[in-house]
Design a protein around this motif. Structure first.
Motif, PDB file in Angstrom:
ATOM      1  N   GLY A  83       0.821  -1.199   0.000  1.00 49.08           N
ATOM      2  CA  GLY A  83       0.000   0.000   0.000  1.00 49.08           C
ATOM      3  C   GLY A  83       0.852   1.244   0.000  1.00 49.08           C
ATOM      4  O   GLY A  83       1.851   1.335   0.719  1.00 49.08           O
ATOM      5  N   THR A 100      -4.003  -1.901   3.205  1.00 46.26           N
ATOM      6  CA  THR A 100      -4.902  -0.751   3.258  1.00 46.26           C
ATOM      7  C   THR A 100      -4.362   0.306   4.204  1.00 46.26           C
ATOM      8  O   THR A 100      -4.361   1.496   3.884  1.00 46.26           O
ATOM      9  CB  THR A 100      -6.317  -1.200   3.675  1.00 46.26           C
ATOM     10  OG1 THR A 100      -6.803  -2.143   2.713  1.00 46.26           O
ATOM     11  CG2 THR A 100      -7.276  -0.022   3.744  1.00 46.26           C
ATOM     12  N   GLU A 160      -3.498   4.094   3.142  1.00 44.28           N
ATOM     13  CA  GLU A 160      -4.187   5.208   3.788  1.00 44.28           C
ATOM     14  C   GLU A 160      -3.241   6.123   4.562  1.00 44.28           C
ATOM     15  O   GLU A 160      -3.481   7.329   4.648  1.00 44.28           O
ATOM     16  CB  GLU A 160      -5.254   4.669   4.748  1.00 44.28           C
ATOM     17  CG  GLU A 160      -6.410   4.005   4.036  1.00 44.28           C
ATOM     18  CD  GLU A 160      -7.378   3.313   4.970  1.00 44.28           C
ATOM     19  OE1 GLU A 160      -8.558   3.230   4.604  1.00 44.28           O
ATOM     20  OE2 GLU A 160      -6.963   2.835   6.057  1.00 44.28           O
ATOM     21  N   TRP A 215     -10.637  -2.387  -3.654  1.00 47.98           N
ATOM     22  CA  TRP A 215     -10.522  -2.430  -2.206  1.00 47.98           C
ATOM     23  C   TRP A 215     -11.311  -1.293  -1.564  1.00 47.98           C
ATOM     24  O   TRP A 215     -11.554  -0.267  -2.176  1.00 47.98           O
ATOM     25  CB  TRP A 215      -9.059  -2.405  -1.766  1.00 47.98           C
ATOM     26  CG  TRP A 215      -8.277  -1.194  -2.173  1.00 47.98           C
ATOM     27  CD1 TRP A 215      -7.717  -0.951  -3.393  1.00 47.98           C
ATOM     28  CD2 TRP A 215      -7.965  -0.063  -1.361  1.00 47.98           C
ATOM     29  NE1 TRP A 215      -7.074   0.263  -3.385  1.00 47.98           N
ATOM     30  CE2 TRP A 215      -7.209   0.818  -2.157  1.00 47.98           C
ATOM     31  CE3 TRP A 215      -8.240   0.289  -0.050  1.00 47.98           C
ATOM     32  CZ2 TRP A 215      -6.721   2.043  -1.669  1.00 47.98           C
ATOM     33  CZ3 TRP A 215      -7.761   1.496   0.429  1.00 47.98           C
ATOM     34  CH2 TRP A 215      -7.011   2.345  -0.369  1.00 47.98           C
ATOM     35  N   GLY A 264     -11.507   1.113   1.956  1.00 44.69           N
ATOM     36  CA  GLY A 264     -10.700   1.576   3.082  1.00 44.69           C
ATOM     37  C   GLY A 264     -11.359   1.342   4.422  1.00 44.69           C
ATOM     38  O   GLY A 264     -12.510   0.896   4.511  1.00 44.69           O
TER      39      GLY A 264
END
Length: 141
Positions: free
Chosen positions: A18, A56, A60, A113, A115
């Motif tokens: 990620g 994730t 993020e 995907w 979040g």
């Protein structure tokens, strides 16, 4: 697809990374780049995981502008369990988090995907800020 589930392997045999970097199939993720989590620090490893949850979080929380992205990656060399997670938080590596001194090759972007909830994301940011304020946010690299 719903919010990622902690410790759930995304798909057997696949690894994920990620980030906020805009990459293409065939690109290499390499060590010796600035950390996403410690400004000004150059990392000796590149990090990856087998769980969508950990990837994730990486997408993020990564530094930089733009949206988070998750890539399916393949290691090009040896790798080991990530001691930042396995030794400090989750013995036995249930997060399936790894690191390598060798590049990771981008296979493709994962586009479907979801979040974490805004509340979970804010709680994680608050927790990381608290660790930084206490001087406990160092990465073992």
């Amino acid at each position: 697809m719903g919010e990622p589930v902690a410790f759930e392997v995304y798909q057997a045999g696949l690894y994920l990374h990620g980030t906020k970097a805009d990459l293409a199939a065939g690109d290499l993720l390499v060590p010796r780049r600035e950390s996403n989590f410690e400004a000004g620090r150059v990392m000796n490893h590149v990090y990856f995981t087998a769980t969508l949850d950990a990837a994730t979080w990486g997408a993020e929380l990564a530094a930089g502008e733009g949206r988070g992205r998750i890539y399916v990656v393949e290691p090009t060399g040896d790798f080991e369990d990530d001691p930042n997670v396995t030794d400090k938080k989750f013995p036995g590596n249930p997060t399936q988090s790894f690191r390598s001194r060798e590049p990771l090759r981008v296979v493709r972007e994962l586009v479907d995907w979801v979040g974490h909830s805004p509340e979970k994301l804010q709680a994680m940011r608050d927790g990381l800020d608290a660790l930084k304020a206490q001087g406990n946010a160092q990465i073992s690299d």
